[in-house]
Design a protein around this motif. Structure first.
Motif, PDB file in Angstrom:
ATOM      1  N   ALA A  55      60.829 -94.078  89.554  1.00 56.64           N
ATOM      2  CA  ALA A  55      61.900 -94.266  90.785  1.00 56.64           C
ATOM      3  C   ALA A  55      62.512 -92.809  90.207  1.00 56.64           C
ATOM      4  N   ALA A  56      62.795 -92.163  89.509  1.00 58.55           N
ATOM      5  CA  ALA A  56      63.670 -91.103  89.269  1.00 58.55           C
ATOM      6  C   ALA A  56      63.122 -89.802  89.715  1.00 58.55           C
ATOM      7  N   THR A  57      61.799 -89.515  89.605  1.00 59.57           N
ATOM      8  CA  THR A  57      60.831 -88.712  89.539  1.00 59.57           C
ATOM      9  C   THR A  57      60.352 -87.813  91.102  1.00 59.57           C
ATOM     10  N   ARG A  58      60.966 -87.267  91.916  1.00 56.43           N
ATOM     11  CA  ARG A  58      61.080 -87.131  93.293  1.00 56.43           C
ATOM     12  C   ARG A  58      60.712 -85.324  93.751  1.00 56.43           C
ATOM     13  N   GLY A  59      59.695 -84.829  94.644  1.00 55.52           N
ATOM     14  CA  GLY A  59      59.676 -83.719  95.111  1.00 55.52           C
ATOM     15  C   GLY A  59      58.510 -82.843  93.644  1.00 55.52           C
ATOM     16  N   ALA A  60      58.323 -83.624  92.449  1.00 56.00           N
ATOM     17  CA  ALA A  60      57.920 -82.853  91.645  1.00 56.00           C
ATOM     18  C   ALA A  60      56.223 -82.542  90.627  1.00 56.00           C
ATOM     19  N   SER A  61      56.076 -82.348  90.168  1.00 57.31           N
ATOM     20  CA  SER A  61      54.534 -82.606  89.787  1.00 57.31           C
ATOM     21  C   SER A  61      54.022 -83.650  88.988  1.00 57.31           C
ATOM     22  N   CYS A  62      53.473 -84.829  89.309  1.00 57.10           N
ATOM     23  CA  CYS A  62      53.344 -85.662  88.105  1.00 57.10           C
ATOM     24  C   CYS A  62      51.712 -85.508  87.774  1.00 57.10           C
ATOM     25  N   LEU A  63      51.503 -86.564  86.408  1.00 55.94           N
ATOM     26  CA  LEU A  63      50.211 -86.714  85.640  1.00 55.94           C
ATOM     27  C   LEU A  63      50.038 -88.019  85.340  1.00 55.94           C
TER      28      LEU A  63
END
Ligand code: FES
Length: 330
Positions: free
Chosen positions: A187-195
């Motif tokens: 929920a806290a991860t926004r506008g970032a690169s995710c794998l």
């Protein structure tokens, strides 16, 4: 006004389950996955074991972390509890076999399909009327418009054998949401690169996680790991420039996975797989200069999903944790 609030509070306290002695053992605060949902207050609140509300647990002061609602107030107003999840008999729309895996699509109420569209969603399902055949199965896809959910399971024992052999209907109890560890990180991860790395039966959880991360403006790379069928591939969102899908074979491609990880330097890594896949992913994550947030699918036993039976109970830093209910960080 103050007098009426005090009066209400006194009435609510009178309605709560009364332990024989006030509790003095302060249980650590935890977040319950059901708090504030239509299924709160649950059986645990009725029994004075609410995970969120210290007053319902028999303590004399409120120490809750404010889950968005007052569980004590709801316990009073609803005369004890929220909606109870019931097993309902639902029609099977289609079945598709992938070796020892089976994908089964079932018809449900549109509201239930909508509730099962969240990361970590799962159901308890069985092939016959006998309740103790309930098996927890993750939701691959939930479609509120068609009012269907798609489930994937491997035929491993008596419960799943019965499910594979049953006819045109199954028994389903839902919705449940704690099929993963790391809800807060997602929920806290926004506008970032995710794998996202996924393989085996647990890859069921990856499409919903990828969708949620895309909705939050993230760029998502999904690595689907063989061996085993990559049945989840067609359930990721189509046409999104922010999503890329890569296939690898593990353990042979562990080094290539490490290189991809270092190139992306993701803010979040989600692993939907068994112990071996998670171990490989975590070993590669350990080589990153900046550690990402982590989340992964759970692989412990569950029986009731309501925090009652104790099948999922484990000891975390000396405290008993009901993993089906407690929101945990990876
Ligand atoms: S599955 Fe029964 S207590 Fe968690």
């Amino acid at each position: 006004m103050e007098a009426s609030v005090a009066h209400l509070y006194a009435r609510l306290k009178a309605l709560r389950p009364q332990p024989s002695q006030p509790r003095t053992d302060a249980v650590p605060l935890v977040q319950c996955v059901d708090a504030g949902s239509p299924y709160c207050p649950c059986y645990l609140a009725d029994l004075g074991e609410c995970l969120e509300c210290s007053v319902l647990r028999g303590e004399t002061t409120c120490r809750c972390r404010w889950p968005g609602v007052c569980v004590l107030a709801h316990h009073g107003w609803q005369r004890g509890h929220g909606t109870r999840r019931q097993s309902v008999r639902v029609p099977v729309v289609s079945r598709k076999a992938y070796g020892t895996l089976e994908l089964i699509r079932v018809q449900v109420a549109p509201q239930l399909a909508a509730a099962l569209g969240q990361p970590g969603s799962f159901v308890f399902v069985r092939g016959g009327a006998t309740p103790f055949f309930d098996a927890p199965v993750a939701v691959v896809q939930a479609d509120p418009q068609a009012a269907t959910v798609l489930l994937a399971y491997a035929v491993l024992g008596p419960k799943t054998k019965q499910l594979a052999q049953c006819g045109e209907t199954v028994w389903l109890r839902a919705p449940y949401w704690n099929g993963l560890v790391g809800h807060r990180a997602l929920a806290a991860t926004r506008g970032a690169s995710c794998l996202v790395v996924a393989g085996g039966t647990a890859q069921s959880l990856a499409p919903h996680v990828a969708r949620a991360l895309l909705r939050q403006g993230n760029a998502v790379t999904v690595v689907l790991g063989r061996p085993g069928p990559l049945f989840s591939r067609s359930f990721f969102p189509e046409g999104s420039a922010a999503l890329s899908l890569v296939e690898m074979r593990f353990p042979q491609d562990a080094a290539a996975f490490g290189r991809l990880l270092r190139r992306l330097s993701p803010r979040l890594v989600f692993c939907a797989g068994g112990e071996r896949l998670r171990g490989m992913a975590l070993a590669q994550v350990a080589t990153l200069a900046e550690p990402p947030r982590l989340a992964w699918s759970i692989d412990h036993r569950m029986c009731c999903g309501e925090g009652v039976c104790g099948a999922c109970l484990s000891n975390v830093q000396g405290q008993p944790v009901r993993r089906c209910k407690v929101v945990q960080d990876a």
